[in-house]
Design an enzyme around this catalytic site. Structure first.
Site, PDB file in Angstrom:
ATOM      1  N   ARG A   1      -6.035   0.671   7.830  1.00 23.83           N
ATOM      2  CA  ARG A   1      -4.653   0.266   8.065  1.00 23.83           C
ATOM      3  C   ARG A   1      -4.165   0.733   9.267  1.00 23.83           C
ATOM      4  O   ARG A   1      -4.313   2.002  10.003  1.00 23.83           O
ATOM      5  CB  ARG A   1      -3.964   0.921   6.945  1.00 23.83           C
ATOM      6  CG  ARG A   1      -4.416   0.225   5.601  1.00 23.83           C
ATOM      7  CD  ARG A   1      -3.711   0.874   4.245  1.00 23.83           C
ATOM      8  NE  ARG A   1      -4.147   0.414   3.085  1.00 23.83           N
ATOM      9  CZ  ARG A   1      -4.237   1.137   2.038  1.00 23.83           C
ATOM     10  NH1 ARG A   1      -4.028   2.299   1.980  1.00 23.83           N
ATOM     11  NH2 ARG A   1      -5.025   0.587   0.858  1.00 23.83           N
TER      12      ARG A   1
ATOM     13  N   LYS B   1       2.091   2.238  -5.245  1.00 23.02           N
ATOM     14  CA  LYS B   1       2.812   1.677  -6.242  1.00 23.02           C
ATOM     15  C   LYS B   1       2.028   1.793  -7.577  1.00 23.02           C
ATOM     16  O   LYS B   1       2.456   1.891  -8.731  1.00 23.02           O
ATOM     17  CB  LYS B   1       3.062  -0.053  -6.229  1.00 23.02           C
ATOM     18  CG  LYS B   1       4.076  -0.378  -5.105  1.00 23.02           C
ATOM     19  CD  LYS B   1       4.198  -1.889  -5.123  1.00 23.02           C
ATOM     20  CE  LYS B   1       2.999  -2.742  -4.587  1.00 23.02           C
ATOM     21  NZ  LYS B   1       2.786  -2.460  -3.329  1.00 23.02           N
TER      22      LYS B   1
ATOM     23  N   LEU C   1       3.874  12.408   0.849  1.00 24.85           N
ATOM     24  CA  LEU C   1       4.683  13.291   1.775  1.00 24.85           C
ATOM     25  C   LEU C   1       3.554  14.297   2.147  1.00 24.85           C
ATOM     26  O   LEU C   1       3.878  14.790   3.353  1.00 24.85           O
ATOM     27  CB  LEU C   1       5.855  13.923   0.927  1.00 24.85           C
ATOM     28  CG  LEU C   1       6.597  15.140   1.627  1.00 24.85           C
ATOM     29  CD1 LEU C   1       7.325  14.238   2.516  1.00 24.85           C
ATOM     30  CD2 LEU C   1       7.377  15.953   0.633  1.00 24.85           C
TER      31      LEU C   1
ATOM     32  N   LYS D   1       0.211   4.072  -9.066  1.00 24.18           N
ATOM     33  CA  LYS D   1       0.341   5.225  -9.500  1.00 24.18           C
ATOM     34  C   LYS D   1       1.730   5.466 -10.190  1.00 24.18           C
ATOM     35  O   LYS D   1       1.978   5.748 -11.370  1.00 24.18           O
ATOM     36  CB  LYS D   1       0.237   6.553  -8.696  1.00 24.18           C
ATOM     37  CG  LYS D   1       0.899   8.009  -9.313  1.00 24.18           C
ATOM     38  CD  LYS D   1       0.900   9.108  -8.370  1.00 24.18           C
ATOM     39  CE  LYS D   1       2.043   9.917  -8.940  1.00 24.18           C
ATOM     40  NZ  LYS D   1       1.700  11.217  -8.228  1.00 24.18           N
TER      41      LYS D   1
ATOM     42  N   GLY E   1      -4.242  -4.588  -4.601  1.00 21.66           N
ATOM     43  CA  GLY E   1      -5.101  -3.736  -4.954  1.00 21.66           C
ATOM     44  C   GLY E   1      -4.412  -2.502  -5.426  1.00 21.66           C
ATOM     45  O   GLY E   1      -3.897  -1.534  -4.637  1.00 21.66           O
ATOM     46  N   HIS E   2      -4.539  -2.210  -6.817  1.00 23.00           N
ATOM     47  CA  HIS E   2      -3.842  -1.065  -7.427  1.00 23.00           C
ATOM     48  C   HIS E   2      -4.785   0.114  -7.792  1.00 23.00           C
ATOM     49  O   HIS E   2      -5.718  -0.346  -8.527  1.00 23.00           O
ATOM     50  CB  HIS E   2      -3.015  -1.412  -8.547  1.00 23.00           C
ATOM     51  CG  HIS E   2      -1.923  -2.260  -7.926  1.00 23.00           C
ATOM     52  ND1 HIS E   2      -0.871  -2.880  -8.857  1.00 23.00           N
ATOM     53  CD2 HIS E   2      -1.129  -2.282  -6.777  1.00 23.00           C
ATOM     54  CE1 HIS E   2       0.063  -3.651  -7.915  1.00 23.00           C
ATOM     55  NE2 HIS E   2      -0.047  -3.246  -6.852  1.00 23.00           N
TER      56      HIS E   2
ATOM     57  N   GLN F   1       2.221  -6.158  -2.998  1.00 23.00           N
ATOM     58  CA  GLN F   1       2.565  -6.120  -1.847  1.00 23.00           C
ATOM     59  C   GLN F   1       3.958  -5.378  -1.478  1.00 23.00           C
ATOM     60  O   GLN F   1       4.139  -4.374  -2.036  1.00 23.00           O
ATOM     61  CB  GLN F   1       2.793  -7.683  -1.265  1.00 23.00           C
ATOM     62  CG  GLN F   1       1.439  -8.688  -1.071  1.00 23.00           C
ATOM     63  CD  GLN F   1       1.017  -8.997  -2.550  1.00 23.00           C
ATOM     64  OE1 GLN F   1       1.711  -9.695  -2.985  1.00 23.00           O
ATOM     65  NE2 GLN F   1      -0.389  -8.845  -2.718  1.00 23.00           N
TER      66      GLN F   1
ATOM     67  N   ASP G   1       0.888  -1.416  -0.060  1.00 25.05           N
ATOM     68  CA  ASP G   1      -0.169   0.081  -0.138  1.00 25.05           C
ATOM     69  C   ASP G   1       0.862   1.299   0.106  1.00 25.05           C
ATOM     70  O   ASP G   1       0.212   2.248   0.700  1.00 25.05           O
ATOM     71  CB  ASP G   1      -1.010  -0.043   1.192  1.00 25.05           C
ATOM     72  CG  ASP G   1      -1.664  -1.343   1.335  1.00 25.05           C
ATOM     73  OD1 ASP G   1      -2.391  -1.812   0.296  1.00 25.05           O
ATOM     74  OD2 ASP G   1      -1.778  -1.784   2.542  1.00 25.05           O
ATOM     75  N   GLU G   2       1.854   1.102  -0.838  1.00 24.50           N
ATOM     76  CA  GLU G   2       2.933   2.317  -0.729  1.00 24.50           C
ATOM     77  C   GLU G   2       2.630   3.233  -1.745  1.00 24.50           C
ATOM     78  O   GLU G   2       3.052   4.363  -2.006  1.00 24.50           O
ATOM     79  CB  GLU G   2       4.576   1.921  -0.955  1.00 24.50           C
ATOM     80  CG  GLU G   2       5.089   1.155   0.184  1.00 24.50           C
ATOM     81  CD  GLU G   2       4.629  -0.309  -0.314  1.00 24.50           C
ATOM     82  OE1 GLU G   2       3.964  -0.534  -0.893  1.00 24.50           O
ATOM     83  OE2 GLU G   2       5.293  -1.233   0.533  1.00 24.50           O
TER      84      GLU G   2
ATOM     85  N   ASN H   1      -4.808 -10.448  -4.148  1.00 23.99           N
ATOM     86  CA  ASN H   1      -4.716  -9.877  -2.903  1.00 23.99           C
ATOM     87  C   ASN H   1      -4.314  -8.384  -2.961  1.00 23.99           C
ATOM     88  O   ASN H   1      -4.353  -7.685  -2.173  1.00 23.99           O
ATOM     89  CB  ASN H   1      -3.770 -10.750  -1.883  1.00 23.99           C
ATOM     90  CG  ASN H   1      -2.654 -10.988  -2.807  1.00 23.99           C
ATOM     91  OD1 ASN H   1      -2.248 -10.837  -3.759  1.00 23.99           O
ATOM     92  ND2 ASN H   1      -1.633 -11.548  -1.813  1.00 23.99           N
TER      93      ASN H   1
HETATM   94  P1  IMP Z   1      -2.486 -12.923   1.802  1.00 24.86           P
HETATM   95  O1  IMP Z   1      -1.450 -12.392   1.041  1.00 24.86           O
HETATM   96  O2  IMP Z   1      -4.120 -12.809   1.622  1.00 24.86           O
HETATM   97  O3  IMP Z   1      -2.213 -14.311   2.287  1.00 24.86           O
HETATM   98  O4  IMP Z   1      -2.207 -12.140   3.396  1.00 24.86           O
HETATM   99  C1  IMP Z   1      -1.176 -12.222   4.310  1.00 24.86           C
HETATM  100  C2  IMP Z   1      -0.626 -10.627   4.600  1.00 24.86           C
HETATM  101  O5  IMP Z   1      -0.537 -10.021   3.624  1.00 24.86           O
HETATM  102  C3  IMP Z   1      -1.858 -10.101   5.353  1.00 24.86           C
HETATM  103  O6  IMP Z   1      -1.246  -9.314   6.455  1.00 24.86           O
HETATM  104  C4  IMP Z   1      -2.264  -9.057   4.341  1.00 24.86           C
HETATM  105  O7  IMP Z   1      -3.119  -7.924   4.958  1.00 24.86           O
HETATM  106  C5  IMP Z   1      -1.199  -8.825   3.681  1.00 24.86           C
HETATM  107  N1  IMP Z   1      -1.328  -8.111   2.141  1.00 24.86           N
HETATM  108  C6  IMP Z   1      -1.450  -9.136   1.242  1.00 24.86           C
HETATM  109  N2  IMP Z   1      -1.900  -8.210  -0.014  1.00 24.86           N
HETATM  110  C7  IMP Z   1      -1.622  -7.086   0.485  1.00 24.86           C
HETATM  111  C8  IMP Z   1      -1.486  -5.813  -0.347  1.00 24.86           C
HETATM  112  O8  IMP Z   1      -1.678  -5.692  -1.631  1.00 24.86           O
HETATM  113  N3  IMP Z   1      -1.435  -4.878   0.465  1.00 24.86           N
HETATM  114  C9  IMP Z   1      -1.281  -4.827   1.775  1.00 24.86           C
HETATM  115  N4  IMP Z   1      -0.965  -5.781   2.681  1.00 24.86           N
HETATM  116  C10 IMP Z   1      -1.277  -6.921   1.809  1.00 24.86           C
END
Ligand code: IMP
Length: 431
Positions: free
Chosen positions: A306, A16, A333, A18, A40-41, A225, A13-14, A38
């Protein structure tokens, strides 16, 4: 520089999406190499918001090749829905613009069910806080050599035997967890049906990318991630189930490590985390609340709030090293605007000893107390700044101090979700 890898340098969630979108204009090919839906962009282009999970961010830019590499785990039903949603927004997706590696393992409905059942059954302290999308169980099946892969969809006999192999493992597991056994024939029928919509995109991605590289095309590797969720180097076991760090870009598509010319780490100006696990600089006070509100820190996949905290330069030094970052893109920032004082973690105190990295042992991590350096804040707005001259002096000081502490230069600075609100210092694609 021909090929650039973009990886998240914190817990995901940094921002990426954009940066990848910004860089994708300079690239010919955009490839995902790990993770799944998993991720989300969120992309904002001319005020229009696109939300992507499995599709590479390049799909929204015309004339590019988007690639889903073998390092990804793919839910074919989700992908078909995502393609339909993006098409509804006017984006064209065809087998000429999207390719899926034939050796990509599939996420089946049984993986999501298992993921969620385990999380529900977990006692306090052992929950991972997953996205519930079946990522972990799908990767387990990959290394357990019982995945159904994209190429298996092409032949009904092979497909049935792959499903049988997977169910030999899953049915006993499901019985143990009190879930009904899998309806084999229904699952095979579901797979045969979705196959027609997936197979047109299937391709030997390793071959196509090697050819593209030889012909001088620029490849952008899009990470999902963040490095602290890496299965090896993250805060295990509170991590995702794939390698997230930059080295994975090579194995996740089938290209040599020498093909990677520049690694860009995406870094938020503060820290956030969704899910469980250690977070040394976490703030549970009004400052944390403020970061979350100003930064609109809610998960795009799960909608979860978060956790927020100060910037952790000690952890960043670590992720810059494990991914071999050449530069970072610093995002959000502007969320720090208006703080009188800002804190940055520079090291940890472990039982009186100063450590410049986070130790691996969970018990030691728990005892680590952040050592903070305080920096003066700024009252002016940095939102939408497009040059250094637009930034307050203290904001520049903050960025410079971050560079020093993490031992990696800032290549890009992002000052709003809009792509034009970006300050370019070094172009990662520059020859
Ligand atoms: P999983 O990838 O669904 O197995 O989740 C494992 C861990 O990674 C959990 O803490 C999720 O919240 C985190 N996680 C997975 N995908 C993302 C992402 O795209 N952004 C932030 N955290 C993520």
């Amino acid at each position: 520089m021909a090929n650039v890898v973009v990886v998240g340098a914190q817990w995901g969630d940094e921002g990426k999406g954009k940066i990848v979108d910004w860089l994708s204009e300079r690239a010919d090919v955009i490839a995902r190499f790990q993770g799944g839906h998993n991720a989300g962009h969120t992309l904002v282009i001319d005020g229009k918001v696109y939300k992507l999970n499995a599709l590479p961010s390049g799909v929204v830019r015309g004339g590019k090749l988007s690639v889903i590499g073998n390092g990804v785990v793919l839910d074919p039903w989700h992908l078909v829905r995502e393609i339909a949603a993006i098409r509804d927004q006017g984006v064209e997706i065809t087998p000429e613009t999207l390719m899926i590696a034939e050796n990509t393992p599939l996420i089946l409905p049984i993986h999501g069910e298992l993921d969620r059942a385990r999380e529900e059954a977990a006692s306090a302290g052992t929950k991972i806080g997953t996205t519930g999308r079946g990522i972990g169980p799908a990767y387990e099946d990959k290394v357990g050599r019982r995945s159904v892969r994209v190429a298996d969809l092409a032949d009904a006999t092979t497909l049935a035997s792959r499903v049988d192999r997977a169910l030999q493992h899953h049915n006993p597991l499901r019985r143990g967890l009190g879930i009904a056994e899998v309806d084999r024939d229904a699952l095979i029928a579901q797979l045969n049906e979705i196959a027609q919509q997936i197979l047109p995109y299937a391709a030997p991605v390793w071959k196509v990318l090697n050819e593209q590289r030889k012909s001088g095309k620029r490849i952008l590797f899009e990470g999902a991630q963040g490095a602290l969720l890496d299965i090896d180097f993250g805060t295990y076991p509170f991590v995702t189930s794939s390698n997230v760090i930059a080295g994975q870009a090579a194995t996740g598509v089938g290209i040599g490590p020498g093909s990677i010319d520049y690694v860009l780490g995406i870094v938020k100006a503060y820290t956030t985390r969704v899910g469980e696990g250690p977070f040394p600089t976490e703030l549970t006070d009004a400052d944390g609340q403020r970061l979350g509100e100003r930064g609109r820190e809610f998960g795009t996949v799960t909608g979860r709030k978060r956790r927020c905290g100060w910037f952790d330069a000690a952890l960043l030094r670590q992720t810059c090293a494990t991914s071999g970052m050449n530069g970072i893109a610093l995002t959000k920032l502007d969320v720090l605007d208006g703080f009188e004082t800002l804190k940055v973690c520079v090291a940890y105190d472990l039982d009186g000893e100063r450590l410049d990295y986070l130790p691996t042992a969970a018990e030691q991590q728990r005892r680590c107390v952040p050592v903070y350096e305080e920096l003066p804040g700024w009252s002016e707005s940095t939102e939408g700044a497009r040059s250094w001259a637009d930034l307050p002096a203290n904001a520049i000081k903050y960025v410079r101090r971050v560079e020093e502490l993490i031992e990696c230069p800032v290549a890009l600075l992002s000052t709003s979700p809009e792509r034009e609100d970006t300050i370019l210092v070094t172009d990662p694609f520059a020859d």
